[in-house]
Design an enzyme around this catalytic site. Sequence first.
Site, PDB file in Angstrom:
ATOM      1  N   ASP A  29       0.863  -1.192   0.000  1.00 16.49           N
ATOM      2  CA  ASP A  29       0.000   0.000   0.000  1.00 16.49           C
ATOM      3  C   ASP A  29       0.901   1.245   0.000  1.00 16.49           C
ATOM      4  O   ASP A  29       1.871   1.326   0.760  1.00 16.49           O
ATOM      5  CB  ASP A  29      -0.901  -0.002   1.238  1.00 16.49           C
ATOM      6  CG  ASP A  29      -2.035   1.008   1.130  1.00 16.49           C
ATOM      7  OD1 ASP A  29      -3.199   0.581   1.164  1.00 16.49           O
ATOM      8  OD2 ASP A  29      -1.744   2.224   1.023  1.00 16.49           O
ATOM      9  N   ILE A  30       0.579   2.203  -0.860  1.00 23.07           N
ATOM     10  CA  ILE A  30       1.424   3.387  -1.036  1.00 23.07           C
ATOM     11  C   ILE A  30       1.311   4.355   0.150  1.00 23.07           C
ATOM     12  O   ILE A  30       2.186   5.199   0.353  1.00 23.07           O
ATOM     13  CB  ILE A  30       1.089   4.097  -2.374  1.00 23.07           C
ATOM     14  CG1 ILE A  30       2.277   4.894  -2.882  1.00 23.07           C
ATOM     15  CG2 ILE A  30      -0.151   4.950  -2.265  1.00 23.07           C
ATOM     16  CD1 ILE A  30       3.467   4.088  -3.277  1.00 23.07           C
ATOM     17  N   GLU A  88     -12.250   3.759  -1.264  1.00 22.40           N
ATOM     18  CA  GLU A  88     -11.438   4.609  -2.139  1.00 22.40           C
ATOM     19  C   GLU A  88     -11.256   3.989  -3.520  1.00 22.40           C
ATOM     20  O   GLU A  88     -11.373   4.695  -4.525  1.00 22.40           O
ATOM     21  CB  GLU A  88     -10.066   4.846  -1.473  1.00 22.40           C
ATOM     22  CG  GLU A  88      -9.161   5.792  -2.228  1.00 22.40           C
ATOM     23  CD  GLU A  88      -7.760   5.887  -1.598  1.00 22.40           C
ATOM     24  OE1 GLU A  88      -7.635   5.723  -0.368  1.00 22.40           O
ATOM     25  OE2 GLU A  88      -6.810   6.093  -2.359  1.00 22.40           O
ATOM     26  N   HIS A  93     -10.125  -5.633  -2.696  1.00 19.98           N
ATOM     27  CA  HIS A  93      -8.781  -5.823  -2.143  1.00 19.98           C
ATOM     28  C   HIS A  93      -8.849  -6.103  -0.657  1.00 19.98           C
ATOM     29  O   HIS A  93      -9.719  -5.623   0.052  1.00 19.98           O
ATOM     30  CB  HIS A  93      -7.877  -4.613  -2.418  1.00 19.98           C
ATOM     31  CG  HIS A  93      -8.458  -3.296  -2.004  1.00 19.98           C
ATOM     32  ND1 HIS A  93      -9.400  -2.626  -2.764  1.00 19.98           N
ATOM     33  CD2 HIS A  93      -8.253  -2.514  -0.906  1.00 19.98           C
ATOM     34  CE1 HIS A  93      -9.724  -1.493  -2.168  1.00 19.98           C
ATOM     35  NE2 HIS A  93      -9.060  -1.409  -1.019  1.00 19.98           N
ATOM     36  N   HIS A  95      -6.682  -5.711   2.774  1.00 15.73           N
ATOM     37  CA  HIS A  95      -5.542  -5.054   3.430  1.00 15.73           C
ATOM     38  C   HIS A  95      -4.937  -6.037   4.425  1.00 15.73           C
ATOM     39  O   HIS A  95      -5.654  -6.564   5.289  1.00 15.73           O
ATOM     40  CB  HIS A  95      -6.003  -3.832   4.239  1.00 15.73           C
ATOM     41  CG  HIS A  95      -6.529  -2.687   3.450  1.00 15.73           C
ATOM     42  ND1 HIS A  95      -5.774  -1.568   3.143  1.00 15.73           N
ATOM     43  CD2 HIS A  95      -7.759  -2.444   2.919  1.00 15.73           C
ATOM     44  CE1 HIS A  95      -6.520  -0.700   2.462  1.00 15.73           C
ATOM     45  NE2 HIS A  95      -7.722  -1.201   2.327  1.00 15.73           N
TER      46      HIS A  95
HETATM   47  P1  5GP Z   1      -9.859   1.494   0.347  1.00 17.54           P
HETATM   48  O1  5GP Z   1     -10.436   1.462  -1.055  1.00 17.54           O
HETATM   49  O2  5GP Z   1      -9.762   0.111   0.942  1.00 17.54           O
HETATM   50  O3  5GP Z   1     -10.611   2.444   1.234  1.00 17.54           O
HETATM   51  O4  5GP Z   1      -8.401   2.077   0.275  1.00 17.54           O
HETATM   52  C1  5GP Z   1      -7.580   1.897  -0.850  1.00 17.54           C
HETATM   53  C2  5GP Z   1      -6.139   1.719  -0.438  1.00 17.54           C
HETATM   54  O5  5GP Z   1      -5.368   1.685  -1.625  1.00 17.54           O
HETATM   55  C3  5GP Z   1      -5.574   2.844   0.442  1.00 17.54           C
HETATM   56  O6  5GP Z   1      -4.980   2.275   1.610  1.00 17.54           O
HETATM   57  C4  5GP Z   1      -4.558   3.539  -0.460  1.00 17.54           C
HETATM   58  O7  5GP Z   1      -3.407   3.996   0.239  1.00 17.54           O
HETATM   59  C5  5GP Z   1      -4.202   2.466  -1.462  1.00 17.54           C
HETATM   60  N1  5GP Z   1      -3.879   3.013  -2.782  1.00 17.54           N
HETATM   61  C6  5GP Z   1      -4.615   3.910  -3.495  1.00 17.54           C
HETATM   62  N2  5GP Z   1      -4.014   4.182  -4.661  1.00 17.54           N
HETATM   63  C7  5GP Z   1      -2.882   3.448  -4.696  1.00 17.54           C
HETATM   64  C8  5GP Z   1      -1.834   3.312  -5.666  1.00 17.54           C
HETATM   65  O8  5GP Z   1      -1.828   3.922  -6.737  1.00 17.54           O
HETATM   66  N3  5GP Z   1      -0.816   2.465  -5.354  1.00 17.54           N
HETATM   67  C9  5GP Z   1      -0.792   1.756  -4.172  1.00 17.54           C
HETATM   68  N4  5GP Z   1       0.250   0.932  -3.974  1.00 17.54           N
HETATM   69  N5  5GP Z   1      -1.761   1.858  -3.250  1.00 17.54           N
HETATM   70  C10 5GP Z   1      -2.796   2.694  -3.502  1.00 17.54           C
END
Ligand code: 5GP
Length: 129
Positions: A29-30, A88, A93, A95
């Site tokens: 995760d970035i 987001e 996915h 985590h």
């Molecule tokens: P969620 O959709 O579960 O709320 O969060 C999405 C996760 O993806 C976040 O923790 C965010 O930091 C990660 N994320 C979003 N865009 C990117 C990206 O371009 N590269 C990586 N490696 N992680 C990402």
Amino acid sequence: MASIFTKIINGEIPCYKIAETDKFFAFLDINPNAKGHTLCIPKQEVDKLFDLDDDIYLELMAFSKSVAHAIKKAVPCKRIGMTVIGLEVPHAHVHLIPLNTMEDARFLSKEKLTDEQFKEIASAIKAHL
Ligand code: 5GP
């Protein structure tokens, strides 16, 4: 339009890759909650985890389990937590987060890592797969 994670799978957006099979992909995760925070995804682009077909869902859990064991060996922590959010990025996915305190599970305080640190963590995890 392809999700940002499909672009990562296709190499159009760079990532710190951890593992790949014909059906699944894992990368750091970035914006990690903690060092070693990893995302495990199906290559098939489906928004919600619980909309995945049962076989893919179960295989994703098995894939995530093998990655979690590798993270645990590479990153000092009490245990690996598993969280599903998806608010987001609309591409299912999981985590996987190294946990020492409840704060690490809360997606509020983030760890700032350098490119070098991301690379070191990724290779340490990969060494245990
Ligand atoms: P969620 O959709 O579960 O709320 O969060 C999405 C996760 O993806 C976040 O923790 C965010 O930091 C990660 N994320 C979003 N865009 C990117 C990206 O371009 N590269 C990586 N490696 N992680 C990402």
